[in-house]
Design an enzyme around this catalytic site. Structure first.
Site, PDB file in Angstrom:
ATOM      1  N   LYS A   1     -10.975   9.281  -4.479  1.00 29.88           N
ATOM      2  CA  LYS A   1      -9.851   9.137  -5.409  1.00 29.88           C
ATOM      3  C   LYS A   1      -9.913   7.773  -6.073  1.00 29.88           C
ATOM      4  CE  LYS A   1      -5.561   7.710  -5.149  1.00 29.88           C
ATOM      5  NZ  LYS A   1      -5.284   7.186  -6.511  1.00 29.88           N
TER       6      LYS A   1
ATOM      7  N   GLU B   1      -9.927  -2.006   4.087  1.00 26.68           N
ATOM      8  CA  GLU B   1     -10.175  -3.347   3.562  1.00 26.68           C
ATOM      9  C   GLU B   1      -8.937  -3.709   2.753  1.00 26.68           C
ATOM     10  OE1 GLU B   1     -10.489  -6.425   1.625  1.00 26.68           O
ATOM     11  OE2 GLU B   1     -11.306  -4.994   0.191  1.00 26.68           O
TER      12      GLU B   1
ATOM     13  N   CYS C   1      -8.935  -9.868  -3.374  1.00 27.65           N
ATOM     14  CA  CYS C   1      -8.282  -9.935  -2.063  1.00 27.65           C
ATOM     15  C   CYS C   1      -8.711 -11.162  -1.284  1.00 27.65           C
ATOM     16  CB  CYS C   1      -8.573  -8.679  -1.263  1.00 27.65           C
ATOM     17  SG  CYS C   1     -10.314  -8.477  -0.922  1.00 27.65           S
TER      18      CYS C   1
ATOM     19  N   GLU D   1       0.482 -12.595  -0.958  1.00 27.53           N
ATOM     20  CA  GLU D   1      -0.650 -12.405  -1.857  1.00 27.53           C
ATOM     21  C   GLU D   1      -0.149 -12.195  -3.283  1.00 27.53           C
ATOM     22  OE1 GLU D   1      -4.855 -10.036  -1.660  1.00 27.53           O
ATOM     23  OE2 GLU D   1      -3.047  -8.930  -1.120  1.00 27.53           O
TER      24      GLU D   1
END
Length: 555
Positions: A246, A322, A356, A453
């Site tokens: 996806k 992840e 990230c 973040e």
């Protein structure tokens, strides 16, 4: 672009990064995406920080968008080797982040389409030629796939830039060549996956077999769509599995394009299926599907929790994750300040800060702190922001209006909490999702901009006194994806690399990626590793076969 140049660009020391989006946990087409950019305040402040614009200048104004040198040919779902409409007939817009305008309408897959894709992937695994094919034949197809990616480098890069907003030079000279490199790496592994003969305490012959796990469900993010495609599809196919992947709803175009190339390379129908759609529908259906044998997800930590729960509540399929990061970049007092400024700038601002593992907590020793801050400010003010198709541009727009506004809220939070805004702090131009490169000094550990973040071009600079202090503060995070260390002292480097609780430590460098280097995180930055030999383990089952020996000549 010459093939030799591409090969050089995809060398083992490639500056290409990882990820983080919400590929599997967002409502269908957020309303924010439909808010016209020109409805924002005309003074360019977004109503955020009046007067802050005067703090910032940039080397390139945002100009009229360049027409992308590519056409969009693939917008449907890829199931069983054919591009097909979604079962519902629905489509959704994928947007140009330079303007907010629609690039194309893409088929919107949902649970019924996931069911169709999983069914053909299951048949291709149980009955089809791929897992039964010799490993050498599989490797030849993957090598041809890599050749086709290299051949179509420029078109693929243009699609990636158009749909994502990353600089074309980055996509064409670093990321697409690295995708080809990764596919060749995994093609090389396909015929080198083997088991063991284990000595037993008795008259038994013991084999340990490594078998493909079956149907792999994979959910990839929007910040590095092509690289994440390669990180997941490469090892899955090399091990003999079939795949239902996806794409992120923001960036479906490049994955559909290169999936088509995989069939040109000879990949059998049903082996690789691509579904474009949204997290709560297609993503959730894939994560909870009872006939998916393994799940891999790259995205936010909060969405990763949902994915893991769905997998556990269904058939307890193994999951690799992840996830997010808040990576410390530690600059010691023996550093060459000019070099450290440039490397810290790259560690944070690369890919519009949408990484990230970005070095988003810049820890600087107090002896060089003031000098570093002033030079970091000067570097940010020189950063070239503009149309990512324009040569020399370092920073394009953020991915969409949702991310754009989220970053601006974090900037407001930094100002409100008492951090010193040294540069940037607002949008750039009056259309598209461009944000000024932003620098905060006097950042404290308890501030949101130091804890959460941001996933944007916002550098937070913190001061520290000694080694023990910076180790403790660096590790005081729920994340543990990566870290950077900048020092000329070998003992200091050794101490830090062993003390930091992260999956990757870069010493006097940052964002060095290689097909063979494992990547993943400690703590809430994920489970498992991508790339390298460790990634193969994610897609293999281990079977022990024990046979009685009659009158063996030896044991």
């Amino acid at each position: 672009m010459a093939a030799a140049t591409r090969r050089a660009a995809s060398s083992l020391v490639s500056r290409c990064l990882l990820s983080r989006p919400s590929a599997a946990g967002r409502p269908a087409v957020p309303s924010a995406l439909h808010k016209p950019v020109h409805d924002l305040p005309a003074d360019g402040t977004c109503g955020l920080l009046p007067g802050v614009r005067q703090r910032f200048s940039t080397a390139a104004a945002v100009e009229e968008p360049i027409v992308p040198p590519v056409q969009v040919n693939y917008t449907k779902l890829l199931i069983n080797g054919d591009f097909v409409d979604s079962a519902s007939g629905k489509t959704f817009p994928t947007l140009d982040p330079r303007t907010g305008n629609v690039i194309a309408h893409v088929a919107e897959g949902d649970a019924e389409d996931v069911n169709r894709a999983v069914a053909v992937a299951r048949k291709a695994f149980d009955e089809g030629p791929w897992p039964k094919m010799t490993a050498y034949e599989r490797s030849k197809i993957l090598f041809r796939f890599a050749d086709l990616i290299e051949k179509h480098n420029d078109e693929i890069a243009a699609l990636e830039t158009w749909d994502n907003g990353k600089p074309y030079e980055q996509a064409a000279h670093i990321e697409v060549p690295m995708v080809a490199r990764l596919m060749r790496y995994y093609a090389g592994w396909a015929d080198k996956i083997h088991g063991l003969i284990v000595p037993a305490d008795g008259p038994h012959h013991v084999q340990v077999l490594h078998e493909p796990i079956g149907v792999a469900g994979q959910i990839i993010p929007w910040n590095f769509p092509l690289l994440m495609f390669a990180w997941k599809v490469g090892p899955a196919l090399a091990c003999g599995n079939t795949v239902v992947l996806k794409t992120a709803e923001q960036t479906p175009l490049s994955a559909l394009y290169i999936a088509k190339l995989s069939h040109e390379a000879g990949l059998p129908d049903g082996v690789l299926n691509v579904i474009s759609g949204f997290g709560p529908t297609a993503g959730a259906a894939l994560a909870s599907h009872m006939d998916v044998d393994k799940l891999a997800f790259t995205g936010s930590t909060d969405t990763g929790k949902i994915v893991l729960e769905l997998a556990a509540r269904s058939n307890l399929k193994p999951v690799t994750l992840e996830l997010g990061g808040k990576s410390p970049f530690i600059i010691m007092d023996d550093a060459d300040v000019d070099h450290a400024v440039e490397l810290a700038h790259f560690a944070l601002f690369f890919n519009q800060g949408q990484c990230c593992c970005a070095g988003s907590r810049t820890f600087v020793h107090e002896r060089i702190y003031d000098e570093f801050v002033e030079k970091a400010k000067a570097r940010a003010l020189k950063r070239v922001v503009g149309d990512p198709f324009k040569k020399g541009v370092e920073q394009g727009p953020q991915i969409d209006n949702e991310q754009f506004n989220k970053i601006l809220r974090y900037i407001r939070s930094g100002v409100d909490s008492g951090a010193t805004l040294m540069a940037g702090g607002d949008r750039l131009g009056d259309k598209g999702f461009y944000i000024q490169p932003t620098i905060f000094s006097d950042v404290q550990d308890g501030m949101k901009i130091a804890q959460e973040e941001i996933f944007g071009p916002v550098q937070s600079i913190l001061k520290f006194k000694d080694l023990n202090e910076v180790i403790k503060r660096s590790n005081a995070s729920r994340y543990g994806l990566a870290a950077g260390v900048f020092t000329n002292n070998l003992n200091t480097a050794n101490t830090l690399t062993r003390a930091l609780k992260v999956g990757t430590v870069w010493v006097n460098c940052f964002d060095i990626f290689d097909a063979a280097i494992p990547f993943g995180g400690y703590k809430m930055s994920g489970i498992g590793r991508e790339k390298g030999i460790d990634s193969l383990k994610n897609y293999l089952q281990i079977k022990a076969v024990v046979t009685t020996l009659k009158n063996p000549a030896w044991l």
